[in-house]
Design a protein around this motif. Structure first.
Motif, PDB file in Angstrom:
ATOM      1  N   TRP A 152     -84.094 -19.812  31.606  1.00 15.87           N
ATOM      2  CA  TRP A 152     -83.890 -18.590  30.484  1.00 15.87           C
ATOM      3  C   TRP A 152     -83.873 -17.576  30.569  1.00 15.87           C
ATOM      4  O   TRP A 152     -82.466 -16.827  30.674  1.00 15.87           O
ATOM      5  CB  TRP A 152     -86.020 -18.304  29.999  1.00 15.87           C
ATOM      6  CG  TRP A 152     -86.230 -19.803  29.409  1.00 15.87           C
ATOM      7  CD1 TRP A 152     -87.001 -20.738  29.616  1.00 15.87           C
ATOM      8  CD2 TRP A 152     -85.695 -19.938  28.031  1.00 15.87           C
ATOM      9  NE1 TRP A 152     -87.521 -20.826  28.814  1.00 15.87           N
ATOM     10  CE2 TRP A 152     -86.665 -21.135  27.674  1.00 15.87           C
ATOM     11  CE3 TRP A 152     -85.112 -19.491  26.367  1.00 15.87           C
ATOM     12  CZ2 TRP A 152     -86.390 -21.754  25.941  1.00 15.87           C
ATOM     13  CZ3 TRP A 152     -84.878 -19.462  25.488  1.00 15.87           C
ATOM     14  CH2 TRP A 152     -85.700 -20.926  25.099  1.00 15.87           C
ATOM     15  N   MET A 200     -88.938  -7.053  29.149  1.00 20.08           N
ATOM     16  CA  MET A 200     -89.623  -8.240  28.747  1.00 20.08           C
ATOM     17  C   MET A 200     -88.045  -8.519  27.003  1.00 20.08           C
ATOM     18  O   MET A 200     -88.125  -9.318  27.203  1.00 20.08           O
ATOM     19  CB  MET A 200     -90.535  -9.196  28.713  1.00 20.08           C
ATOM     20  CG  MET A 200     -91.678  -9.087  30.529  1.00 20.08           C
ATOM     21  SD  MET A 200     -89.979 -10.464  31.108  1.00 20.08           S
ATOM     22  CE  MET A 200     -90.675 -12.240  30.289  1.00 20.08           C
ATOM     23  N   TRP A 234     -85.080 -11.570  26.476  1.00 27.13           N
ATOM     24  CA  TRP A 234     -86.275 -11.717  24.659  1.00 27.13           C
ATOM     25  C   TRP A 234     -84.577 -11.417  23.441  1.00 27.13           C
ATOM     26  O   TRP A 234     -84.179 -12.451  23.279  1.00 27.13           O
ATOM     27  CB  TRP A 234     -87.643 -11.683  24.404  1.00 27.13           C
ATOM     28  CG  TRP A 234     -87.476 -12.657  22.976  1.00 27.13           C
ATOM     29  CD1 TRP A 234     -87.674 -11.952  21.882  1.00 27.13           C
ATOM     30  CD2 TRP A 234     -88.200 -14.420  23.424  1.00 27.13           C
ATOM     31  NE1 TRP A 234     -88.229 -13.812  21.165  1.00 27.13           N
ATOM     32  CE2 TRP A 234     -87.757 -14.769  22.000  1.00 27.13           C
ATOM     33  CE3 TRP A 234     -87.244 -14.985  24.762  1.00 27.13           C
ATOM     34  CZ2 TRP A 234     -88.380 -16.275  21.970  1.00 27.13           C
ATOM     35  CZ3 TRP A 234     -88.234 -15.894  24.766  1.00 27.13           C
ATOM     36  CH2 TRP A 234     -88.332 -16.611  23.031  1.00 27.13           C
ATOM     37  N   GLU A 235     -84.241 -10.676  23.863  1.00 26.77           N
ATOM     38  CA  GLU A 235     -83.243  -9.894  23.173  1.00 26.77           C
ATOM     39  C   GLU A 235     -82.018 -10.456  23.657  1.00 26.77           C
ATOM     40  O   GLU A 235     -81.454 -11.168  22.113  1.00 26.77           O
ATOM     41  CB  GLU A 235     -82.745  -8.736  22.768  1.00 26.77           C
ATOM     42  CG  GLU A 235     -84.721  -7.321  21.641  1.00 26.77           C
ATOM     43  CD  GLU A 235     -83.999  -6.208  21.563  1.00 26.77           C
ATOM     44  OE1 GLU A 235     -82.758  -5.753  22.607  1.00 26.77           O
ATOM     45  OE2 GLU A 235     -84.115  -5.525  21.619  1.00 26.77           O
ATOM     46  N   VAL A 255     -81.932 -13.390  24.757  1.00 24.33           N
ATOM     47  CA  VAL A 255     -82.076 -14.801  24.408  1.00 24.33           C
ATOM     48  C   VAL A 255     -81.575 -15.505  23.224  1.00 24.33           C
ATOM     49  O   VAL A 255     -81.161 -15.775  22.685  1.00 24.33           O
ATOM     50  CB  VAL A 255     -83.631 -15.277  25.223  1.00 24.33           C
ATOM     51  CG1 VAL A 255     -83.872 -16.732  24.434  1.00 24.33           C
ATOM     52  CG2 VAL A 255     -83.584 -15.152  26.754  1.00 24.33           C
ATOM     53  N   ALA A 265     -85.179  -9.997  17.194  1.00 25.55           N
ATOM     54  CA  ALA A 265     -85.766 -10.749  18.403  1.00 25.55           C
ATOM     55  C   ALA A 265     -87.036 -10.009  18.142  1.00 25.55           C
ATOM     56  O   ALA A 265     -87.061  -8.552  18.100  1.00 25.55           O
ATOM     57  CB  ALA A 265     -85.221 -10.980  19.637  1.00 25.55           C
ATOM     58  N   TYR A 305     -90.361  -9.675  21.258  1.00 25.30           N
ATOM     59  CA  TYR A 305     -91.538 -10.096  22.298  1.00 25.30           C
ATOM     60  C   TYR A 305     -93.050  -9.477  21.958  1.00 25.30           C
ATOM     61  O   TYR A 305     -93.789  -8.683  21.985  1.00 25.30           O
ATOM     62  CB  TYR A 305     -90.767  -9.601  23.077  1.00 25.30           C
ATOM     63  CG  TYR A 305     -91.346  -9.381  24.977  1.00 25.30           C
ATOM     64  CD1 TYR A 305     -91.215 -11.182  25.632  1.00 25.30           C
ATOM     65  CD2 TYR A 305     -93.027  -9.186  25.249  1.00 25.30           C
ATOM     66  CE1 TYR A 305     -92.152 -11.315  25.991  1.00 25.30           C
ATOM     67  CE2 TYR A 305     -92.587  -9.197  26.467  1.00 25.30           C
ATOM     68  CZ  TYR A 305     -92.910 -10.662  26.695  1.00 25.30           C
ATOM     69  OH  TYR A 305     -93.562 -10.526  27.941  1.00 25.30           O
ATOM     70  N   HIS A 353     -89.732 -15.194  18.080  1.00 23.35           N
ATOM     71  CA  HIS A 353     -91.006 -14.766  18.910  1.00 23.35           C
ATOM     72  C   HIS A 353     -90.818 -15.805  19.867  1.00 23.35           C
ATOM     73  O   HIS A 353     -90.887 -16.987  19.406  1.00 23.35           O
ATOM     74  CB  HIS A 353     -91.753 -14.378  18.215  1.00 23.35           C
ATOM     75  CG  HIS A 353     -92.809 -15.205  17.330  1.00 23.35           C
ATOM     76  ND1 HIS A 353     -94.024 -15.809  18.601  1.00 23.35           N
ATOM     77  CD2 HIS A 353     -92.868 -15.432  16.421  1.00 23.35           C
ATOM     78  CE1 HIS A 353     -94.368 -16.957  17.441  1.00 23.35           C
ATOM     79  NE2 HIS A 353     -93.690 -16.500  15.971  1.00 23.35           N
ATOM     80  N   PRO A 354     -91.501 -15.208  21.263  1.00 22.93           N
ATOM     81  CA  PRO A 354     -91.676 -16.464  22.141  1.00 22.93           C
ATOM     82  C   PRO A 354     -93.286 -17.113  21.780  1.00 22.93           C
ATOM     83  O   PRO A 354     -93.776 -16.415  21.292  1.00 22.93           O
ATOM     84  CB  PRO A 354     -92.477 -15.672  23.802  1.00 22.93           C
ATOM     85  CG  PRO A 354     -91.871 -14.193  23.377  1.00 22.93           C
ATOM     86  CD  PRO A 354     -91.712 -14.200  21.551  1.00 22.93           C
ATOM     87  N   THR A 414     -91.337 -22.111  25.165  1.00 21.32           N
ATOM     88  CA  THR A 414     -90.240 -21.168  26.729  1.00 21.32           C
ATOM     89  C   THR A 414     -90.456 -21.745  27.398  1.00 21.32           C
ATOM     90  O   THR A 414     -90.005 -21.529  28.588  1.00 21.32           O
ATOM     91  CB  THR A 414     -90.878 -20.101  26.389  1.00 21.32           C
ATOM     92  OG1 THR A 414     -92.666 -19.527  26.878  1.00 21.32           O
ATOM     93  CG2 THR A 414     -90.889 -18.760  25.966  1.00 21.32           C
TER      94      THR A 414
END
Length: 420
Positions: A82, A264, A268-269, A271, A332, A334, A369-370, A400
């Motif tokens: 990732w 994080m 995540w953004e 990703v 995104a 998180y 979201h994850p 993930t």
């Protein structure tokens, strides 16, 4: 590395520290990190209260080694997938050959090991050499004579000549930046085996530069067919050298504390931007800017006009006979929305996006979201008086634990359903 007391906390958790645990230099460095939202430090009666933000990783101070753990774990091998995906860099080596392990050192050791393997690969292939300017003294004339230095330092003596030469040398910025990153990585790891391997490969590189100089060189780096093989190693070097920031993931605040802190939410953004873009392209669409003519602006308030900008705005082919493409805002988050309901502020934000990009149609927006427990998908339908629909928000949870390519395919399948 001197013995340091290790303190472990999680994201958004706090821990008290005795006054003697932090030196004056530590306090200054922690306050510098506060501006980036990484953590906060406040004085109390017994010393200090340290609270972590949304950044995770390792922070090496004079007397303390602080480990900030994520809210939910990603397996070590998958984490590197990732990270590489977010950075836009290929995974350093095939998965079966990795020596990474998810241990108490967490993110810092993983990234240091990734840098090590890329540097070992470059050494095995042979470091690139290029012409480098050198100034020195020689018994015979080589290159160009430095007349000013000869006249002011040798006073007419000709036993040694001050010359300027261009020689093929490994001391170019491609290599010096990696040497600097390897030296920085040594301060992050507490694994004796990894530290020994880092020292071993460092000797194959030319002398390191200052971290600031190495980062400037990496930011200016232009890749051609001659140095393109350095690209993955430089991606991990930037991650190590930023310490409190990554070019594509964080804003470098100039914090001086040794460590590796990953934001994080910013990770995540990055990703989600790549996930959504790849999914959109597979459906015949593309990512478009959310500024200029496609911006949602607020005017008439005090000060300058402000704007609402989603993390990603996709232009997708419309279904049926409609000619105009559909603009789909993607944001995104998180947050553990696989366990908790979506907050009111996020619903309001996504409704604004949906209304702004679907005027006269059905307002639609997407949250990604994850979700470590598996892919999830649900639809929030917002209605007004008498059941009048105001819009829909698709909430996508990305697993993930799987490879990014599989997640991209799943996101594309969900986006296909949102258009029907």
């Amino acid at each position: 590395m001197p013995d340091r007391a290790e303190i472990r906390i999680g994201e958004y958790q706090s821990v008290p520290l005795d006054e003697g645990r932090l030196t004056t230099r530590d306090v200054d460095r922690l306050h510098a990190l506060r501006s980036g939202g990484h953590l906060t430090l406040a004085a109390n009666r017994s010393g200090w209260q340290l609270k972590a933000g949304a950044s995770v990783g390792v922070l090496v101070l004079d007397r303390v080694r602080l480990v900030i753990e994520p809210k939910f774990a990603i397996p070590g091998e998958r984490l590197m997938d990732w990270l590489a995906y977010a950075l836009g860099a290929p995974a350093p080596v095939p998965a079966p050959a990795r020596r990474w392990a998810t241990g108490p050192d967490g993110y810092a050791d993983l990234v240091a090991a990734a840098l090590l393997e890329q540097c070992e690969k470059l050494v095995h292939e042979g470091l690139r050499r290029d012409y480098v300017r050198h100034a020195g003294t020689e018994p015979v004339l080589r290159g160009c004579l430095d007349f000013a230095a000869q006249a002011t330092r040798r006073y007419g003596q000709l036993d040694q000549l001050h010359v300027r030469t261009f020689d093929r040398d490994a001391g170019i910025w491609e290599n010096r930046a990696l040497a600097t990153a390897l030296k920085a990585a040594l301060t992050l790891t507490s694994s004796p085996d990894l530290a020994r391997a880092l020292r071993g490969v460092t000797h194959a590189f030319p002398g390191p530069a200052t971290p600031a100089g190495a980062l400037r060189a990496l930011d200016r780096m232009q890749y051609t067919r001659l140095n393109d093989r350095y690209r993955p190693a430089h991606a991990w070097a930037r991650l190590v050298l930023r310490g409190g920031g990554v070019t594509d993931l964080l804003t470098d605040r100039g914090a001086g504390a040794d460590g590796l802190l990953l934001s994080m939410p910013a990770l995540w953004e990055a990703v989600v931007r790549r996930l959504g873009t790849e999914a959109g392209v597979s459906l015949g669409g593309r990512a478009v800017p959310s500024s200029g003519t496609t911006a949602i602006t607020v005017r008439g308030d005090l000060g300058n006009a402000s704007a609402f900008r989603p993390d990603l705005l996709l232009s997708l082919p419309a279904s049926g006979m409609a000619a105009a493409p559909v603009l789909l805002p993607v944001d995104a988050k998180y947050k553990r929305y696989d366990r908790h309901s979506v907050g009111a502020a996020d619903v309001h934000q996504l409704l604004t996006y949906g209304t702004g990009y679907a005027p006269g149609g059905d307002p639609l927006a997407v949250i990604i979201h994850p979700s470590p427990g598996g892919h999830t998908h649900r639809v929030l339908r917002v209605g007004g008086p008498q059941g009048r629909p105001l819009g829909a928000v698709h909430v996508l949870g990305v697993d993930t634990r799987v490879v990014p390519a599989e997640s991209s395919t799943w996101v594309a399948s969900v986006l296909t359903r949102t258009r029907h």
